[in-house]
Motif scaffolding. Structure first.
Motif, PDB file in Angstrom:
ATOM      1  N   LEU A 191       0.845  -1.187   0.000  1.00 33.42           N
ATOM      2  CA  LEU A 191       0.000   0.000   0.000  1.00 33.42           C
ATOM      3  C   LEU A 191       0.882   1.239   0.000  1.00 33.42           C
ATOM      4  CD1 LEU A 191      -2.739  -0.892   2.665  1.00 33.42           C
ATOM      5  CD2 LEU A 191      -2.981  -0.910   0.176  1.00 33.42           C
ATOM      6  N   HIS A 192       0.607   2.166  -0.903  1.00 30.62           N
ATOM      7  CA  HIS A 192       1.319   3.439  -0.957  1.00 30.62           C
ATOM      8  C   HIS A 192       0.406   4.505  -0.350  1.00 30.62           C
ATOM      9  CE1 HIS A 192       4.625   2.013  -3.575  1.00 30.62           C
ATOM     10  NE2 HIS A 192       3.699   1.181  -4.024  1.00 30.62           N
ATOM     11  N   VAL A 225      12.019  -2.129   4.371  1.00 28.99           N
ATOM     12  CA  VAL A 225      10.575  -2.388   4.434  1.00 28.99           C
ATOM     13  C   VAL A 225       9.995  -1.817   5.721  1.00 28.99           C
ATOM     14  CG1 VAL A 225       8.847  -4.214   4.698  1.00 28.99           C
ATOM     15  CG2 VAL A 225      10.598  -4.400   2.925  1.00 28.99           C
ATOM     16  N   GLN A 226      10.666  -2.055   6.830  1.00 26.93           N
ATOM     17  CA  GLN A 226      10.189  -1.505   8.103  1.00 26.93           C
ATOM     18  C   GLN A 226      10.208   0.017   8.087  1.00 26.93           C
ATOM     19  OE1 GLN A 226       8.720  -2.709  10.578  1.00 26.93           O
ATOM     20  NE2 GLN A 226       9.315  -4.807  10.986  1.00 26.93           N
ATOM     21  N   GLY A 227      11.220   0.575   7.442  1.00 26.17           N
ATOM     22  CA  GLY A 227      11.278   2.027   7.333  1.00 26.17           C
ATOM     23  C   GLY A 227      10.091   2.585   6.574  1.00 26.17           C
ATOM     24  N   GLY A 228       9.596   1.830   5.580  1.00 28.78           N
ATOM     25  CA  GLY A 228       8.414   2.260   4.851  1.00 28.78           C
ATOM     26  C   GLY A 228       7.189   2.360   5.722  1.00 28.78           C
ATOM     27  N   TRP A 229       7.151   1.553   6.773  1.00 26.54           N
ATOM     28  CA  TRP A 229       6.053   1.618   7.743  1.00 26.54           C
ATOM     29  C   TRP A 229       6.286   2.698   8.800  1.00 26.54           C
ATOM     30  CZ3 TRP A 229       1.637  -1.573   8.562  1.00 26.54           C
ATOM     31  CH2 TRP A 229       1.452  -2.584   7.604  1.00 26.54           C
ATOM     32  N   GLY A 230       7.454   3.320   8.760  1.00 21.80           N
ATOM     33  CA  GLY A 230       7.807   4.284   9.806  1.00 21.80           C
ATOM     34  C   GLY A 230       8.384   3.626  11.038  1.00 21.80           C
TER      35      GLY A 230
END
Length: 397
Positions: free
Chosen positions: A90-91, A269-274
């Protein structure tokens, strides 16, 4: 009993019945299960109360307890992976990218297996996996508590884990119950010198949640200290357990890295979730921000909560808890407090840190039976009400 514990006390003689294959091992397992039965009944009763209160609250609020437990937040991601495999992203606005690669694979694998064998949806299979694994977690906690302070302490430890304010998560299609079961049994195997089992279970825990690194640390550090104090002789089974322990965690990190084309793929990937780890800077800023405006009571509550868990860990150190418990519990606590991301999940992230409850379990075990039962019942009611309130909120646990 705790004051006399040392690292050399952790290793039981090889070939004990509880770890031996065949009829003797099976008989020992049955005896251990019968001994743990009161603790398991207490656990099941507390969790049933939580679900009943959630259902009653749902009737008033017009929400389905089944959906709250199996088909919201992380549960949806797990069931989607079970049904369709990895690959959903999801973006979102603000540049956040939510990829399902952030979720470790063991729970969705089990959901897929259970839904293939039984007439269950992936979401309902997740509830079954969580329910069964939570009972196995309670069994391991009983054995660890019994080892540290007798049977009453074992029952008390299970009861306290069940009545945690976030205990309702143990009944959700989340990975916490599965992880805690694998972690607790791995730590118990370290305590009793069953190194191959400890390493195998640690590997499975590493396929369940990122905090599987805490179980690996418990295996490795205890093995290293045992080796050092034992004349620097290493047994093959100890070495094998240490080799096995990180394989699950490393395998998933490597797979995500290969899929993302980067050594730091999983961290990206975790960074993309914050999410990520910053030494607690973000969490400290979050707590400090509560003291501005009218939110200062929340800030005080957060500080008190952090101080309490750190104090409990310090009590465990002073009581000379066995090394695997201190390493595992301390690592889970440190990872939870130094992670950034959605801070409403902090209590849930600390839920697997059951060794923090041991000082309270020992104190509860010393109470008279009537007083101990009334205490657990009162806290269970509060926990059930809080769990229902929490799940009916807007944010994920």
């Amino acid at each position: 009993m705790l004051d006399n514990c040392s690292v050399t006390d952790l290793v039981s003689p090889a070939g004990t019945d509880a770890g031996a294959p065949g009829p003797r091992g099976a008989a020992a397992a049955r005896r251990a299960l019968r001994r743990a039965a009161p603790a398991l009944l207490v656990y099941a009763g507390v969790r049933a109360l939580g679900v009943v209160v959630l259902a009653g609250w749902g009737q008033v609020a017009g929400k389905s307890p089944h959906q709250l437990l199996s088909a919201r937040w992380d549960s949806l991601w797990y069931s989607r992976i079970a049904e369709e495999g990895y690959g959903h992203t999801l973006h979102l606005s603000g540049g956040k990218v939510h990829s399902d690669l952030a979720f470790f694979p063991l729970l969705p694998w089990l959901e897929r297996l259970a839904s293939a064998v039984f007439p269950l949806s992936a979401a309902d299979a997740g509830l079954v996996v969580s329910a069964v694994s939570s009972l196995f977690a309670a069994w391991a906690l009983f054995l660890i508590g019994e080892r540290q302070g007798g049977r009453r302490a074992g029952v008390a430890l299970v009861a306290l884990w069940a009545v945690l304010p976030v205990g309702i998560v143990q009944s959700m299609a989340y990975s916490e119950s599965l992880f805690t079961a694998l972690a607790a049994w791995s730590v118990y195997c370290v305590l009793t010198g069953r190194w191959v089992w400890a390493g195998s279970l640690a590997a499975l825990a590493g396929l369940t949640r990122p905090v599987g690194a805490a179980v690996v640390a418990a295996v490795w550090i205890t093995a290293a200290v045992t080796w050092w104090r034992g004349g620097r002789r290493v047994e093959l089974r100890t070495l094998l357990g240490c080799v096995l322990a990180p394989l699950g965690w490393l395998a998933y990190f490597a797979w995500v890295g290969a899929r993302e084309g980067s050594v730091t793929g999983y961290l990206d990937v975790q960074g993309g979730w914050g999410n990520g780890f910053d030494g607690g800077v973000a969490f400290g800023s979050f707590v400090a921000g509560r003291f501005t405006g009218g939110a200062w009571p929340a800030g005080v509550g957060l500080l008190v909560g952090v101080a309490l868990v750190v104090w409990l860990y310090g009590v465990g150190v002073r009581q000379r808890q066995p090394l695997p418990l201190l390493v595992y519990g301390g690592t889970v606590l440190a990872l939870a407090l130094t992670a950034k991301g959605y801070f409403g999940s902090k209590p849930r992230l600390m839920m697997p840190a059951f060794p923090l409850l041991l000082p309270l379990a020992l104190a509860l075990a010393r109470l008279r039976t009537v007083r101990a039962v009334l205490t657990v019942c009162a806290v269970a009611l509060v926990s059930a009400a809080y769990g229902a309130f929490w799940l009916h909120g807007s944010g994920p646990p």
